[in-house]
Design a protein around this motif. Structure first.
Motif, short mmCIF file in Angstrom:
data_model
loop_
_atom_site.label_atom_id
_atom_site.label_comp_id
_atom_site.label_asym_id
_atom_site.label_seq_id
_atom_site.Cartn_x
_atom_site.Cartn_y
_atom_site.Cartn_z
N ALA A 197 9.84 41.99 30.66
CA ALA A 197 10.29 42.36 29.31
C ALA A 197 11.70 41.84 29.06
CB ALA A 197 10.26 43.88 29.14
N GLY A 198 12.58 41.98 30.05
CA GLY A 198 13.94 41.48 29.89
C GLY A 198 13.98 39.99 29.68
N ARG A 199 13.14 39.27 30.40
CA ARG A 199 13.08 37.81 30.21
C ARG A 199 12.59 37.45 28.82
NH1 ARG A 199 11.47 38.11 35.78
NH2 ARG A 199 9.26 38.27 35.22
N ARG A 200 11.59 38.16 28.35
CA ARG A 200 11.06 37.89 27.01
C ARG A 200 12.11 38.20 25.94
NH1 ARG A 200 8.13 34.68 25.46
NH2 ARG A 200 7.22 35.92 23.78
N PHE A 201 12.83 39.28 26.11
CA PHE A 201 13.88 39.62 25.14
C PHE A 201 14.93 38.52 25.08
CE2 PHE A 201 13.15 44.46 25.80
CZ PHE A 201 12.03 44.40 24.99
N ALA A 202 15.35 38.04 26.22
CA ALA A 202 16.36 36.98 26.25
C ALA A 202 15.84 35.72 25.56
CB ALA A 202 16.76 36.67 27.69
N ALA A 203 14.58 35.38 25.79
CA ALA A 203 14.02 34.18 25.20
C ALA A 203 13.88 34.28 23.69
CB ALA A 203 12.65 33.89 25.82
N LEU A 204 13.63 35.49 23.18
CA LEU A 204 13.40 35.68 21.75
C LEU A 204 14.66 36.06 20.99
CD1 LEU A 204 10.02 37.64 21.90
CD2 LEU A 204 10.35 35.32 21.02
N GLY A 205 15.76 36.28 21.69
CA GLY A 205 16.99 36.68 21.02
C GLY A 205 17.09 38.16 20.72
N VAL A 206 16.28 38.97 21.41
CA VAL A 206 16.39 40.42 21.27
C VAL A 206 17.64 40.87 22.03
CG1 VAL A 206 15.33 42.65 21.80
CG2 VAL A 206 13.90 40.72 21.06
N ILE A 207 18.52 41.59 21.35
CA ILE A 207 19.77 42.06 21.95
C ILE A 207 19.51 43.36 22.71
CG2 ILE A 207 22.09 42.91 21.45
CD1 ILE A 207 22.00 41.09 18.94
N GLU A 208 20.13 43.50 23.88
CA GLU A 208 20.05 44.75 24.63
C GLU A 208 21.45 45.36 24.75
OE1 GLU A 208 16.98 45.29 27.67
OE2 GLU A 208 17.03 43.11 27.90
N LEU A 209 21.56 46.63 24.38
CA LEU A 209 22.82 47.35 24.41
C LEU A 209 22.63 48.68 25.10
CD1 LEU A 209 24.08 46.91 20.72
CD2 LEU A 209 24.85 45.63 22.72
N GLU A 210 23.75 49.31 25.48
CA GLU A 210 23.75 50.69 25.92
C GLU A 210 24.09 51.57 24.71
OE1 GLU A 210 23.12 51.73 29.26
OE2 GLU A 210 22.43 49.65 29.27
N ALA A 211 23.60 52.80 24.72
CA ALA A 211 23.83 53.70 23.58
C ALA A 211 25.32 53.90 23.34
CB ALA A 211 23.14 55.03 23.82
N ALA A 212 26.11 54.03 24.39
CA ALA A 212 27.54 54.29 24.21
C ALA A 212 28.22 53.14 23.47
CB ALA A 212 28.20 54.50 25.58
N ILE A 242 18.30 59.71 22.29
CA ILE A 242 17.60 59.33 21.06
C ILE A 242 18.09 60.19 19.90
CG2 ILE A 242 15.36 59.38 19.90
CD1 ILE A 242 14.11 58.48 22.57
N ASN A 243 18.26 61.49 20.13
CA ASN A 243 18.77 62.36 19.06
C ASN A 243 20.18 61.95 18.62
OD1 ASN A 243 16.47 64.00 19.01
ND2 ASN A 243 17.27 65.36 20.58
N GLN A 244 21.03 61.59 19.57
CA GLN A 244 22.38 61.13 19.21
C GLN A 244 22.30 59.87 18.35
OE1 GLN A 244 23.98 61.00 23.38
NE2 GLN A 244 25.73 62.00 22.41
N LEU A 245 21.44 58.96 18.70
CA LEU A 245 21.28 57.74 17.92
C LEU A 245 20.77 58.06 16.52
CD1 LEU A 245 19.66 55.52 20.68
CD2 LEU A 245 21.89 55.10 19.63
N ALA A 246 19.76 58.91 16.44
CA ALA A 246 19.15 59.21 15.14
C ALA A 246 20.14 59.81 14.16
CB ALA A 246 17.96 60.14 15.33
N GLU A 247 21.12 60.55 14.67
CA GLU A 247 22.13 61.14 13.79
C GLU A 247 22.91 60.08 13.02
OE1 GLU A 247 24.65 63.48 16.23
OE2 GLU A 247 23.18 65.10 16.52
N ARG A 248 22.99 58.87 13.57
CA ARG A 248 23.84 57.82 12.98
C ARG A 248 23.08 56.91 12.01
NH1 ARG A 248 28.59 56.98 15.84
NH2 ARG A 248 29.08 58.84 17.08
N PHE A 249 21.76 57.01 11.98
CA PHE A 249 20.98 56.08 11.17
C PHE A 249 20.48 56.73 9.89
CE2 PHE A 249 20.95 53.88 15.14
CZ PHE A 249 20.73 52.54 14.84
N LYS A 250 20.52 55.97 8.82
CA LYS A 250 19.94 56.42 7.56
C LYS A 250 18.43 56.39 7.62
CE LYS A 250 19.86 55.27 2.61
NZ LYS A 250 20.35 54.30 1.56
#
Length: 212
Positions: free
Chosen positions: A191-206, A36-44
């Motif tokens: 949750a994964g099924r709901r994300f797929a149905a709603l168009g929520v994208i799932e990614l890995e941090a890398a 999470i800290n690595q991600l936060a460094e990249r966001f405004k």
């Protein structure tokens, strides 16, 4: 996916009670904090949510005679899962995990939720009555945000419902799978099924950090 100025990182409930040794610990919860800290460094824009319960919270099993945690009951707004007492206002368990301190320092806002004793709140956007807003939508629009990237705890409850509501509120939503952990395999699969149905994208941090 490239991180742009109209993105915001939503860090969901990175609190002690959801990590090892906490009252509602999610397996591996503390382990996501460095990512999470690595991600936060990249966001405004970084916004953090915080469960903030009173002792008489309707979702606490201890407030219902004979009820066990992780069972459901009917309440005024529908079905509600009962939980162990957790994230009590002002308690160490409600504090943010120390390993996520750099992200909390960078955040532009903390959205507290679940402080109404009569209504639990999973989503960072709405309480569980599905009517009472937290103010997050308005804040994101004021900041010019059009896409939210979600991480934190737990994948199958607070992250899930925040992502679902983000889509309903007109935002694109991306969940970073290795920056979150689930409570149970069954609810994680749902949750994964709901994300797929709603168009929520799932990614890995890398994947995100490599091209950010």
């Amino acid at each position: 996916m490239k991180i742009v100025a109209t993105d915001a990182l939503l860090v969901i409930d990175p609190q002690n009670d959801f990590c090892e040794g906490g009252r509602l610990a999610v397996a591996g919860g503390a382990g996501v904090m460095p990512t999470i800290n690595q991600l936060a460094e990249r966001f405004k824009r970084v916004i953090v949510t915080q469960d903030w319960h009173t002792p008489d919270q309707v979702s606490f099993a201890s407030n219902h005679d004979g009820a066990a945690p992780f069972t459901e009951i009917d309440v005024a707004y529908g079905r509600q899962m009962l939980w162990p007492d957790h994230c009590l206002q002002g308690s160490p368990g409600a504090d943010f995990h120390p390993d996520v301190a750099p992200t909390v320092r960078k955040s532009s806002a903390v959205i507290r939720k679940g402080y109404n004793p009569a209504v639990d709140s999973y989503s960072g956007f709405f309480e569980n009555d599905r009517r009472t807003p937290t103010g997050l939508s308005g804040l994101l629009r004021e900041l010019g945000v059009t896409r939210v990237v979600l991480c934190g705890l737990a994948y199958d409850y607070c992250v899930r419902f925040t992502a679902e509501d983000a889509v309903r509120e007109g935002f694109e939503a991306v969940v970073i799978r290795d920056a979150t952990r689930a409570i149970a395999p069954e609810t994680a699969a749902e949750a994964g099924r709901r994300f797929a149905a709603l168009g929520v994208i799932e990614l890995e941090a890398a994947d995100l950090l490599r091209i950010a």
